[in-house]
Design a protein around this motif. Structure first.
Motif, short mmCIF file in Angstrom:
data_model
loop_
_atom_site.label_atom_id
_atom_site.label_comp_id
_atom_site.label_asym_id
_atom_site.label_seq_id
_atom_site.Cartn_x
_atom_site.Cartn_y
_atom_site.Cartn_z
N PRO A 76 0.77 -1.15 0.12
CA PRO A 76 -0.05 0.14 0.20
C PRO A 76 0.90 1.13 -0.07
N THR A 77 0.16 2.45 -0.31
CA THR A 77 0.94 3.68 -0.13
C THR A 77 0.37 4.25 1.26
N TYR A 78 1.29 4.75 1.98
CA TYR A 78 1.10 5.46 3.13
C TYR A 78 1.06 6.92 3.09
N THR A 79 -0.07 7.51 3.67
CA THR A 79 0.08 9.08 3.73
C THR A 79 0.08 9.55 5.01
N LEU A 107 0.45 15.08 4.17
CA LEU A 107 1.73 15.63 3.81
C LEU A 107 2.00 15.45 2.34
N SER A 108 2.58 15.92 1.47
CA SER A 108 2.86 15.47 0.01
C SER A 108 3.57 14.28 -0.09
N GLU A 109 4.58 14.00 0.53
CA GLU A 109 5.46 12.97 0.65
C GLU A 109 4.57 11.53 0.98
N THR A 110 4.75 10.59 0.26
CA THR A 110 4.29 9.29 0.42
C THR A 110 5.34 8.20 0.89
N TYR A 111 4.75 7.12 1.43
CA TYR A 111 5.96 5.80 1.97
C TYR A 111 5.22 4.78 1.59
N SER A 112 6.08 3.65 1.61
CA SER A 112 5.80 2.34 1.41
C SER A 112 5.96 1.40 2.71
N SER A 113 6.52 2.02 3.39
CA SER A 113 7.08 1.24 4.92
C SER A 113 6.17 1.95 6.10
N GLY A 114 6.34 1.21 7.09
CA GLY A 114 5.66 1.74 8.50
C GLY A 114 6.61 2.48 9.45
N ASN A 115 7.83 2.88 9.00
CA ASN A 115 8.93 3.41 9.71
C ASN A 115 9.50 4.59 9.21
N VAL A 116 9.22 5.95 9.54
CA VAL A 116 9.61 7.06 8.45
C VAL A 116 9.88 8.06 9.52
N ASP A 117 10.93 8.95 9.11
CA ASP A 117 11.39 10.08 9.61
C ASP A 117 10.60 11.41 9.01
N VAL A 118 9.91 12.12 9.53
CA VAL A 118 9.18 13.30 8.93
C VAL A 118 10.09 14.38 9.56
N THR A 119 10.56 15.36 8.75
CA THR A 119 11.35 16.51 9.02
C THR A 119 10.41 17.41 9.78
N ALA A 120 10.95 18.08 11.08
CA ALA A 120 10.25 19.06 11.72
C ALA A 120 9.71 20.19 10.84
N VAL A 144 -0.53 18.51 18.22
CA VAL A 144 -0.77 18.13 16.94
C VAL A 144 -0.88 16.68 16.96
N TYR A 145 -2.26 16.40 16.02
CA TYR A 145 -2.63 15.15 16.02
C TYR A 145 -2.51 14.38 14.74
N PHE A 146 -1.63 13.05 14.60
CA PHE A 146 -1.33 12.67 13.61
C PHE A 146 -2.13 11.31 13.36
N ARG A 147 -2.35 10.96 12.13
CA ARG A 147 -3.04 9.80 11.68
C ARG A 147 -2.34 9.12 10.33
N ILE A 148 -2.48 7.93 9.73
CA ILE A 148 -1.82 7.25 8.51
C ILE A 148 -3.41 7.05 7.78
N LYS A 149 -3.10 7.44 6.47
CA LYS A 149 -3.83 6.79 5.63
C LYS A 149 -3.23 5.71 4.70
N SER A 150 -3.96 4.44 4.62
CA SER A 150 -3.32 3.39 3.87
C SER A 150 -4.34 3.26 2.67
N ALA A 151 -3.50 3.32 1.35
CA ALA A 151 -4.33 3.05 0.22
C ALA A 151 -3.68 2.19 -0.89
N ILE A 152 -4.38 1.75 -1.83
CA ILE A 152 -4.00 1.06 -3.30
C ILE A 152 -3.88 2.01 -4.17
N ARG A 153 -2.88 2.18 -4.77
CA ARG A 153 -2.95 3.19 -5.88
C ARG A 153 -2.72 2.47 -7.30
#
Length: 406
Positions: A76-79, A107-120, A144-153
């Protein structure tokens, strides 16, 4: 007796078929989709993150049940999405003029793994976009409240099977960021008939071995990516060859438009094999319009009576409107020139200027836009902000660009 045996054989065959169908169904591939996944609590030390003095915030999430398509796992693609009020009802859209009521942003960048560093800095910019703070009104601290969206593109980036994680809260010290739209994405021509004909493709060769395409007047570029339509016009000799290099292709040849001719057939090279050069079978003046989002290139044949100028200057307030000084350099030496450049020019104060051909005022271009625009014959003075620039001008289109030099 024969009839009894025949019926028994038929019954046995039916049982075998049904058993085979059941076995086949048991082993048939299935489509599975997770319904939930977990965003873990971020580890942020003391619990208060000073965004101005922090490099990254690490986010991790788990998705124990993978997407499967016919027993093959699908990545999946994570946002990452964030909210400063704790609700996620209306998403901020960077391409809208009015985002009243928006309570979260992706956020504009997307990810394929579940461990990411987001710049401050990325987080700080997103909060500024979402809240539109004035410089003196940035809060001292903020949840600040974070959540992750998972989807197939799919190939067109359309999303399917979207699921959302839980939310996690991080307390931060935000700071003010001056926001601006993404710069327009510029592509470059290089080849035996372009600029000095050296087939260069490095950043340093822009203005000598490469010529940029120009922003299209009145076009609304994507505020987030800077993509849209750009254009160029010039003289192309019969048998000429060239390529159009994407920004990613500077210093390598793997990205850009290749192949075909003035009838079309250009192919976007995205790191794969080289489709060959763009060739010109019929000499002439052509206007090229490129959509940097779709990679579509449109050719337009111009009149064959264009002609060429021998000199181009930039007279203005800063030098007493002298058409004989502040001369530009012809960019194209491999064939007939219609592009002009000044590698570096500094304006100590705001000024006004025009472009003038052949040492007089009979042919001149002016406009109201800066740092890029389209000049017209006897148009208004171009307002230039103080600074140091590299300047490009195309005399077939009247297009100009002032690129800041640091």
């Amino acid at each position: 007796m024969k009839k009894i045996l025949s019926n028994a054989a038929l019954l046995f065959a039916c049982v075998c078929v049904l058993t085979a169908c059941k076995d086949d169904n048991d082993s048939n591939p299935t489509l599975t989709q997770p319904t939930t996944f977990v965003l873990n609590e971020p580890v942020v030390g003391t619990g208060l993150v000073d965004l101005a003095n922090t490099e990254v915030i690490n986010l991790t999430w788990s998705q124990p049940t993978p997407y499967n398509n016919y027993n093959a796992p699908v990545v999946p693609t994570y946002t990452i999405q964030l909210s400063s009020v704790g609700t996620f009802n209306q998403e901020f859209d960077e391409n809208l003029e009015d985002n009243t009521g928006a309570d979260f942003i992706s956020l504009s960048e997307t990810y394929s793994s579940g461990n990411v560093d987001v710049t401050a800095e990325t987080i700080a910019k997103a909060l500024q976009q979402l809240n539109g703070w004035e410089q003196a009104a940035v809060p001292a601290t903020l949840d600040v409240y974070f959540r992750i969206k998972s989807a197939i593109r799919d190939a067109s980036f359309k999303e399917y099977y979207t699921i959302l994680s839980n939310t996690q809260k991080v307390r931060v010290i935000p700071y003010y960021i001056e926001l601006s739209d993404a710069p327009v994405e510029i592509w470059y021509l290089t080849g035996g008939c372009i600029a000095d004909g050296s087939w260069s493709n490095s950043q340093a060769a822009i203005g000598s071995g490469m010529t940029p395409m120009y922003m299209k007047p009145g076009f609304e570029y994507d505020k987030k990516t800077g993509k849209g339509e750009i254009e160029y016009a010039g003289y192309f000799p019969e048998g000429a060859n060239f390529k159009i290099i994407a920004p990613e292709g500077l210093s390598n040849w793997n990205y850009g438009l290749c192949g075909g001719n003035e009838e079309g057939g250009q192919v976007y090279r995205d790191g794969g094999d080289d489709p060959g050069n763009i060739s010109v079978t019929t000499a002439g003046y052509y206007k090229l319009t490129l959509n940097t989002e779709t990679h579509e290139l449109v050719w337009e044949k111009l009149s064959d009576t264009q002609g060429a100028y021998t000199q181009m200057s930039m007279p203005g307030d800063y030098q007493g409107w002298d058409v004989a000084s502040n001369l530009m350099t012809p960019l194209t030496t491999a064939t007939e020139n219609h592009d002009w450049v000044i590698a570096t020019v500094t304006y100590d104060a705001d000024t006004n200027l025009k472009f003038a051909a052949d040492g007089g005022w009979a042919v001149n271009w002016g406009g109201t836009a800066f740092p890029f625009g389209t000049g017209t014959q006897d148009g208004p003075n171009i307002p230039v902000t103080a600074g140091t620039y590299k300047v490009f001008f195309n005399d077939l289109l009247g297009n100009y660009m002032f690129i800041p030099v640091e």
